[in-house]
Scaffold this motif. Sequence first.
Motif, PDB file in Angstrom:
ATOM      1  N   TRP A   1      -5.063  16.226   8.389  1.00  9.64           N
ATOM      2  CA  TRP A   1      -4.418  15.084   7.388  1.00  9.64           C
ATOM      3  C   TRP A   1      -3.534  14.279   8.208  1.00  9.64           C
ATOM      4  CZ3 TRP A   1      -6.604  14.225   2.470  1.00  9.64           C
ATOM      5  CH2 TRP A   1      -7.190  15.237   1.875  1.00  9.64           C
ATOM      6  N   VAL A   2      -3.460  13.134   8.110  1.00  3.56           N
ATOM      7  CA  VAL A   2      -2.490  12.301   8.836  1.00  3.56           C
ATOM      8  C   VAL A   2      -1.761  11.291   7.765  1.00  3.56           C
ATOM      9  CG1 VAL A   2      -3.336  12.148  11.125  1.00  3.56           C
ATOM     10  CG2 VAL A   2      -4.112  10.726   9.325  1.00  3.56           C
ATOM     11  N   ALA A   3      -0.651  11.077   8.198  1.00  2.75           N
ATOM     12  CA  ALA A   3       0.454  10.084   7.197  1.00  2.75           C
ATOM     13  C   ALA A   3       1.443   9.522   8.205  1.00  2.75           C
ATOM     14  CB  ALA A   3       1.016  10.789   5.892  1.00  2.75           C
TER      15      ALA A   3
ATOM     16  N   MET B   1       1.003  -1.178  -0.035  1.00  9.16           N
ATOM     17  CA  MET B   1       0.067   0.092   0.071  1.00  9.16           C
ATOM     18  C   MET B   1       0.841   1.249  -0.029  1.00  9.16           C
ATOM     19  SD  MET B   1      -3.078   0.788   2.643  1.00  9.16           S
ATOM     20  CE  MET B   1      -3.758  -0.908   2.843  1.00  9.16           C
ATOM     21  N   THR B   2       0.583   1.982  -0.895  1.00  9.58           N
ATOM     22  CA  THR B   2       1.375   3.183  -0.940  1.00  9.58           C
ATOM     23  C   THR B   2       0.966   4.293   0.150  1.00  9.58           C
ATOM     24  OG1 THR B   2       1.111   3.108  -3.347  1.00  9.58           O
ATOM     25  CG2 THR B   2       2.339   4.922  -2.699  1.00  9.58           C
ATOM     26  N   PRO B   3       2.129   4.780   1.031  1.00 12.37           N
ATOM     27  CA  PRO B   3       1.617   5.666   2.018  1.00 12.37           C
ATOM     28  C   PRO B   3       1.115   6.805   1.234  1.00 12.37           C
ATOM     29  CG  PRO B   3       4.013   5.125   2.169  1.00 12.37           C
ATOM     30  CD  PRO B   3       3.458   4.544   0.826  1.00 12.37           C
ATOM     31  N   ARG B   4       0.024   7.532   2.042  1.00  5.86           N
ATOM     32  CA  ARG B   4      -0.642   8.809   1.493  1.00  5.86           C
ATOM     33  C   ARG B   4      -1.369   9.329   2.714  1.00  5.86           C
ATOM     34  NH1 ARG B   4      -6.104   7.579  -0.156  1.00  5.86           N
ATOM     35  NH2 ARG B   4      -6.531   5.701   0.559  1.00  5.86           N
ATOM     36  N   TRP B   5      -1.688  10.575   2.222  1.00  2.00           N
ATOM     37  CA  TRP B   5      -2.345  11.416   3.327  1.00  2.00           C
ATOM     38  C   TRP B   5      -3.876  11.126   3.457  1.00  2.00           C
ATOM     39  CZ3 TRP B   5       0.272  14.611   6.507  1.00  2.00           C
ATOM     40  CH2 TRP B   5       1.574  15.168   6.023  1.00  2.00           C
ATOM     41  N   ILE B   6      -4.182  10.784   4.652  1.00  2.53           N
ATOM     42  CA  ILE B   6      -5.745  10.487   4.936  1.00  2.53           C
ATOM     43  C   ILE B   6      -6.350  11.660   5.831  1.00  2.53           C
ATOM     44  CG2 ILE B   6      -7.308   8.756   5.848  1.00  2.53           C
ATOM     45  CD1 ILE B   6      -5.947   7.574   3.702  1.00  2.53           C
ATOM     46  N   ALA B   7      -7.422  11.892   5.367  1.00  2.27           N
ATOM     47  CA  ALA B   7      -8.258  13.094   6.183  1.00  2.27           C
ATOM     48  C   ALA B   7      -8.787  12.294   7.426  1.00  2.27           C
ATOM     49  CB  ALA B   7      -9.309  13.640   5.264  1.00  2.27           C
ATOM     50  N   THR B   8      -8.566  12.882   8.557  1.00  4.63           N
ATOM     51  CA  THR B   8      -8.998  12.143   9.862  1.00  4.63           C
ATOM     52  C   THR B   8      -9.935  12.928  10.678  1.00  4.63           C
ATOM     53  OG1 THR B   8      -8.295  10.595  11.611  1.00  4.63           O
ATOM     54  CG2 THR B   8      -7.272  12.789  11.438  1.00  4.63           C
ATOM     55  N   GLY B   9     -10.163  14.290  10.006  1.00  5.79           N
ATOM     56  CA  GLY B   9     -11.211  15.155  10.868  1.00  5.79           C
ATOM     57  C   GLY B   9     -11.184  16.346  10.240  1.00  5.79           C
ATOM     58  N   LEU B  10     -11.785  17.333  10.976  1.00  9.56           N
ATOM     59  CA  LEU B  10     -11.922  18.857  10.455  1.00  9.56           C
ATOM     60  C   LEU B  10     -11.267  19.483  11.572  1.00  9.56           C
ATOM     61  CD1 LEU B  10     -15.450  18.906   8.790  1.00  9.56           C
ATOM     62  CD2 LEU B  10     -13.380  18.503   7.655  1.00  9.56           C
ATOM     63  N   SER B  11     -10.929  20.745  11.099  1.00  8.12           N
ATOM     64  CA  SER B  11      -9.993  21.381  12.323  1.00  8.12           C
ATOM     65  C   SER B  11     -11.176  21.927  13.309  1.00  8.12           C
ATOM     66  CB  SER B  11      -9.540  22.712  11.669  1.00  8.12           C
ATOM     67  OG  SER B  11      -8.357  22.271  10.704  1.00  8.12           O
ATOM     68  N   GLN B  12     -12.346  22.377  12.906  1.00  5.21           N
ATOM     69  CA  GLN B  12     -13.205  22.887  13.740  1.00  5.21           C
ATOM     70  C   GLN B  12     -13.715  21.767  14.837  1.00  5.21           C
ATOM     71  OE1 GLN B  12     -16.056  23.704  10.432  1.00  5.21           O
ATOM     72  NE2 GLN B  12     -17.414  21.969  10.615  1.00  5.21           N
ATOM     73  N   ASP B  13     -13.660  20.546  14.503  1.00  4.95           N
ATOM     74  CA  ASP B  13     -14.054  19.697  15.577  1.00  4.95           C
ATOM     75  C   ASP B  13     -12.985  19.363  16.549  1.00  4.95           C
ATOM     76  OD1 ASP B  13     -16.520  19.318  14.395  1.00  4.95           O
ATOM     77  OD2 ASP B  13     -15.756  17.919  13.150  1.00  4.95           O
ATOM     78  N   LEU B  14     -11.766  19.882  16.434  1.00  4.15           N
ATOM     79  CA  LEU B  14     -10.726  19.686  17.382  1.00  4.15           C
ATOM     80  C   LEU B  14     -10.363  21.211  18.103  1.00  4.15           C
ATOM     81  CD1 LEU B  14      -9.015  17.397  18.810  1.00  4.15           C
ATOM     82  CD2 LEU B  14      -7.302  17.903  16.928  1.00  4.15           C
TER      83      LEU B  14
END
Lengths: 280, 208
Positions: free
Chosen positions: B108-110, B1-14
């Motif tokens: 985003w996390v990676a 699996m190619t490493p890639r950026w995944i969205a894990t939430g919205l800034s406004q919720d943290l």
Amino acid sequence: MIAQQVLNEWYPVAMAAQIRAGQRRVTQLLGQPITVDLQKGAIVVTGQGGALHVTEAFGHVWACPGTPAHDLFPIPEALEPGRRLVDVGVVRVKCSPLRAVENFLDIAHFPFVHTDVLGAEPHTEVNRYEVQIREDSDEVWATKVTFYQPQAAKSAEGGIVTQYMYRVPAPTAAVLYKTCPNRTDAWDVIGIFVQPLTEELCDVWPWMALYDDVTPQAELIAFQQMIFLQDRSILENQIPRLLPLDPGMEIPTQADLTSIAYRRWLKKRGLTYGAQMVAA
Amino acid sequence: MTPRWIATGLSQDLPKAVVMAGHWQGHDLAVWRSATGRLQAWNDRCPHRGMRLSHGFVRGETLACIYHGWVYGADGGCKHIPAHPALTPPATITVASFACVEQDGVIWVAPADMAGAPPVLSDLQPLRSISLTCDVAAVLAAEPALQGQDILRATVQIGEQGQQVCLVAQEGPAGLTLHALCGVGADKVAVSRWVEDLRRRAEMKVAA
């Protein structure tokens, strides 16, 4: 395939009073279906292969699916006159039965999980205590444990430094002795009896033998249930669910001496149902 | 699996001084923002007794485990063990970090060694995150106007107007999450209702 030494131990499977009241209990033990019921006045535990060895003690029914390696452990204090014996009931927890026992042996979590009841910051230090595996009884014991508690028991008024002793007399049972707020010459006794439904699911039966003539039964039970439900929020969120016996998997400190001894004792005796032997 | 950026939430919720659960391709994460706003994503496990750090608490620039209060600093190293207040924890007690970037209102996390930046989502504003019991294919089948694989975009008719919609997909242990964004100046309530309707239609595709 479950190891013979696991099958030869005693496990709690029901509250005796409920079975005697005619409530049949259909449940599991070590992943196998069992039924606990009353037949001609005697409590009987039946599995797929027939009747299991049964004994009744401390308000609970205990079963052994193999050939009992020894009698069920004693709790001599349960027989002392003047004590109130309290069956708290059952709490189902999605964790290894061994993790449930280990958490019961832990004091360092009191200020964070049982905040302002069994502990409070800044009183977080765990002083050195003594741990041994007693050869005669083959039990894990921790003694000379002390901890500051804001409300050590339902009957306690204000904070006290509580003294504790802990004891593991069976792989899925633990008993603690703690300062009794009402008496200087006796210990309150609290146990948890853990029924291993599977390696990652258990029914926990807290039980108490207290000197407390005042507090209503419902309040004693509610207090203990509140404590254990706080523990459950931890137990269902530990990774992995199984208790790691590989020393590299988790990092203990001096405060965890009881847990270290418990893990070693399980490993040495091959009582690995609910344990993870090598890192996944 | 190619490493890639995944969205894990919205800034406004943290908000500041809060920790939440995140995921990167099968890895559970504790995503947290310090009191001064510094954002981090860590392996969701305290090395002491395996407790999820996403259940922990932020104090100042540190994240503490809820089980025994072990305190971890910005570098992921254990700074304090409350059971032994006088002890300096060994430097070997650390929590593994992930790369974590906030861009266009999306977190985003990676993997820590990830090169490059996350995809740019310009001219959009964050709307909401929504959980679905279906997969991305069902979402695409429910709304053929949507284009893309992980970042689904479309201009859809909502009420009288055509609205830009962007859905960033994240697969987690509990299923699919879509992090929704919409055009700047769009009617957020109307787009939010459209996203809920899309969820209904996509989940019905699976049921049917």
